[in-house]
Design an enzyme around this catalytic site. Structure first.
Site, PDB file in Angstrom:
ATOM      1  N   THR A  28       1.918  -4.322   4.056  1.00 23.37           N
ATOM      2  CA  THR A  28       1.579  -4.724   5.575  1.00 23.37           C
ATOM      3  C   THR A  28       1.118  -6.228   5.890  1.00 23.37           C
ATOM      4  O   THR A  28       1.218  -6.431   6.944  1.00 23.37           O
ATOM      5  CB  THR A  28       0.817  -3.545   6.355  1.00 23.37           C
ATOM      6  OG1 THR A  28      -0.584  -3.553   5.866  1.00 23.37           O
ATOM      7  CG2 THR A  28       1.335  -2.055   6.220  1.00 23.37           C
ATOM      8  N   ASP A  29       0.513  -6.474   4.744  1.00 23.10           N
ATOM      9  CA  ASP A  29      -0.616  -7.867   5.081  1.00 23.10           C
ATOM     10  C   ASP A  29       0.616  -9.034   5.579  1.00 23.10           C
ATOM     11  O   ASP A  29       0.185  -9.651   6.249  1.00 23.10           O
ATOM     12  CB  ASP A  29      -1.236  -8.175   3.891  1.00 23.10           C
ATOM     13  CG  ASP A  29      -2.515  -7.296   3.868  1.00 23.10           C
ATOM     14  OD1 ASP A  29      -2.869  -6.497   4.423  1.00 23.10           O
ATOM     15  OD2 ASP A  29      -3.017  -7.777   2.786  1.00 23.10           O
ATOM     16  N   LYS A  68       0.382  -7.792  12.804  1.00 24.69           N
ATOM     17  CA  LYS A  68      -0.724  -6.728  12.582  1.00 24.69           C
ATOM     18  C   LYS A  68      -1.898  -7.140  13.128  1.00 24.69           C
ATOM     19  O   LYS A  68      -2.505  -8.197  13.152  1.00 24.69           O
ATOM     20  CB  LYS A  68      -1.091  -6.971  10.901  1.00 24.69           C
ATOM     21  CG  LYS A  68      -2.044  -6.105  10.216  1.00 24.69           C
ATOM     22  CD  LYS A  68      -2.139  -5.991   9.015  1.00 24.69           C
ATOM     23  CE  LYS A  68      -2.808  -4.939   8.417  1.00 24.69           C
ATOM     24  NZ  LYS A  68      -2.817  -4.857   6.664  1.00 24.69           N
ATOM     25  N   THR A  74       0.698  -1.259   0.012  1.00 26.99           N
ATOM     26  CA  THR A  74      -0.112  -0.029  -0.009  1.00 26.99           C
ATOM     27  C   THR A  74       0.776   1.303  -0.032  1.00 26.99           C
ATOM     28  O   THR A  74       0.411   2.432  -0.740  1.00 26.99           O
ATOM     29  CB  THR A  74      -0.949   0.164   1.371  1.00 26.99           C
ATOM     30  OG1 THR A  74      -1.733  -1.049   0.965  1.00 26.99           O
ATOM     31  CG2 THR A  74      -1.806   1.298   1.290  1.00 26.99           C
ATOM     32  N   GLU A 104      -2.774 -29.127  28.093  1.00 32.60           N
ATOM     33  CA  GLU A 104      -3.881 -29.851  27.826  1.00 32.60           C
ATOM     34  C   GLU A 104      -3.648 -31.227  26.835  1.00 32.60           C
ATOM     35  O   GLU A 104      -4.170 -32.064  26.880  1.00 32.60           O
ATOM     36  CB  GLU A 104      -5.107 -28.882  27.483  1.00 32.60           C
ATOM     37  CG  GLU A 104      -6.497 -29.638  27.638  1.00 32.60           C
ATOM     38  CD  GLU A 104      -7.758 -28.824  27.259  1.00 32.60           C
ATOM     39  OE1 GLU A 104      -7.382 -27.337  27.047  1.00 32.60           O
ATOM     40  OE2 GLU A 104      -8.896 -29.104  27.091  1.00 32.60           O
ATOM     41  N   TYR A 132      -8.332   0.823  -4.424  1.00 38.79           N
ATOM     42  CA  TYR A 132      -7.064   1.176  -4.868  1.00 38.79           C
ATOM     43  C   TYR A 132      -6.249  -0.251  -5.229  1.00 38.79           C
ATOM     44  O   TYR A 132      -6.583  -1.173  -4.881  1.00 38.79           O
ATOM     45  CB  TYR A 132      -6.255   1.983  -3.758  1.00 38.79           C
ATOM     46  CG  TYR A 132      -5.647   0.974  -2.560  1.00 38.79           C
ATOM     47  CD1 TYR A 132      -6.561   0.275  -1.662  1.00 38.79           C
ATOM     48  CD2 TYR A 132      -4.331   0.696  -2.453  1.00 38.79           C
ATOM     49  CE1 TYR A 132      -6.113  -0.494  -0.637  1.00 38.79           C
ATOM     50  CE2 TYR A 132      -3.903  -0.265  -1.622  1.00 38.79           C
ATOM     51  CZ  TYR A 132      -4.809  -0.776  -0.508  1.00 38.79           C
ATOM     52  OH  TYR A 132      -4.515  -1.785   0.306  1.00 38.79           O
TER      53      TYR A 132
HETATM   54  N1  GLU Z   1      -2.480  -6.289   0.505  1.00 36.70           N
HETATM   55  C1  GLU Z   1      -1.803  -5.456   0.054  1.00 36.70           C
HETATM   56  C2  GLU Z   1      -0.302  -5.662   0.595  1.00 36.70           C
HETATM   57  O1  GLU Z   1      -0.033  -6.338   1.749  1.00 36.70           O
HETATM   58  C3  GLU Z   1      -2.160  -4.028   0.803  1.00 36.70           C
HETATM   59  C4  GLU Z   1      -1.987  -4.050   2.374  1.00 36.70           C
HETATM   60  C5  GLU Z   1      -1.071  -2.994   2.920  1.00 36.70           C
HETATM   61  O2  GLU Z   1       0.358  -2.798   2.210  1.00 36.70           O
HETATM   62  O3  GLU Z   1      -1.441  -2.162   3.800  1.00 36.70           O
HETATM   63  O4  GLU Z   1       0.648  -5.434   0.097  1.00 36.70           O
END
Ligand code: GLU
Length: 327
Positions: free
Chosen positions: A92-93, A165, A13, A284, A26
């Site tokens: 970020t994913d 995350k 992103t 457990e 986007y």
């Molecule tokens: N799904 C995309 C990625 O991980 C966009 C999410 C992001 O970067 O925040 O590159």
């Protein structure tokens, strides 16, 4: 003297374009790293910058081949006397998976900072430029050497082992849960919260490793049946990570089938689907009896990364349990 920070772009992103900022639609991984740099006022005053594009993708498409190529490039750059520090931009994913992978296979006193963004570069209040600015400030900070791979988002500096995350909304998307933050950074001013540890050798060597073994993650739920376990084993998985309920638990049916898979050489790791969790051995679930490995607080996605690397060295369950205690 100004430090030299080399940036590697991988997409996400932070490099994303939103055709109309009034609408959410986007695409990630559009702008090249050079364009991202030039959009940040004052960045070139923090450090001498150079950059290269590794890939330009949404991080859901990161795979073993890219990880291995990226790690090799990072190791080469870490040996390059012309460069003082590295910064990697990333979606970020799966940022935490790539960061954790790199932290396990690279070792250098040179800082390596990973940054992303929650809003595309064209958004009304894009967070990428601020994260890049702070990321470069952390990378060039005199207190950064020796800290290895760091993840810097929204003014917080995390270790890859603990960062995860925890939100898909807003810029503060990452938390360090049981591990705590390494430091904070505000408009380029860095405040470390703990001392740098001694530099140690990489946990795993990827020299000669062409691909990583297949490891699948299955999420447990009430009444989990065994069909997906069978499918993963039939597809050739050498390891299975169960995102278990509670402290890494699963239905009796699933345990029975996984016990059988473990007896046939598939490494079974019990992790938890609970964000704040500690899966200890022989709680457990009797791991000694079933032949399982307990992931402690490592989440399912990162347990997969660690198990893939561990399986390049051994498939001895006792040794793999030691790896999960150590890494
Ligand atoms: N799904 C995309 C990625 O991980 C966009 C999410 C992001 O970067 O925040 O590159």
């Amino acid at each position: 003297m100004m430090r030299r920070v080399h940036l590697l772009g991988t997409g996400g992103t932070i490099a994303g374009a939103q055709p109309d900022p009034r609408h959410t639609g986007y695409s990630p991984g559009v702008y090249p790293i050079e364009t991202l740099l030039t959009a940040v006022p004052g960045l070139g005053e923090l450090a001498h910058l150079s950059c290269e594009q590794v890939v330009n993708i949404g991080s859901q498409d990161m795979d073993d081949a890219i990880w291995l190529a990226l790690a090799r490039r990072v190791n080469d750059l870490a040996d390059d006397a012309v460069i003082d520090a590295l910064l990697i931009t990333h979606g970020t994913d799966t940022l935490e998976e790539t960061a954790y992978f790199l932290s396990l296979v690279t070792a250098s006193a040179k800082p390596m900072v990973m940054v992303g963004a929650m809003r595309p570069a064209t958004a009304i209040s894009a967070d990428g430029p601020g994260n890049l600015y702070n990321g470069v400030a952390v990378a060039r900070d005199p207190g950064a050497p020796g800290r290895g791979t760091l993840l810097c988002m929204d003014g917080e500096i995390h270790r890859p082992r603990y960062a995860t995350k925890t939100s898909t909304m807003g810029a503060s998307a990452f938390s360090s849960l049981l591990g705590g933050l390494v430091g904070v950074v505000q408009t380029g001013r860095v405040h470390w919260l703990e001392r740098a540890p001694p530099v140690r050798a990489a946990h795993f060597s990827i020299s000669g490793v062409e691909r990583l073994p297949r490891v699948d993650v299955l999420i447990a739920h009430a009444g989990m049946n065994a069909d997906l376990i069978d499918a993963a084993v039939a597809a050739g998985a050498r390891g299975l990570v169960i995102a278990g309920v509670g402290s890494g638990n699963m239905s009796g049916r699933a345990i029975a089938r996984l016990t059988d898979a473990a007896a046939h050489g598939v490494t079974v790791v019990r992790s938890s689907r609970v964000p704040r969790s500690m899966v200890l051995r022989n709680g457990e679930v009797d791991d000694d009896h079933h032949g399982f490995v307990a992931a402690r607080d490592l989440n399912p996605a990162k347990s997969r990364v660690l198990l893939q690397l561990a399986l390049t060295a051994t498939n001895d369950t006792r040794l793999i349990q030691e790896v999960f205690e150590r890494c």
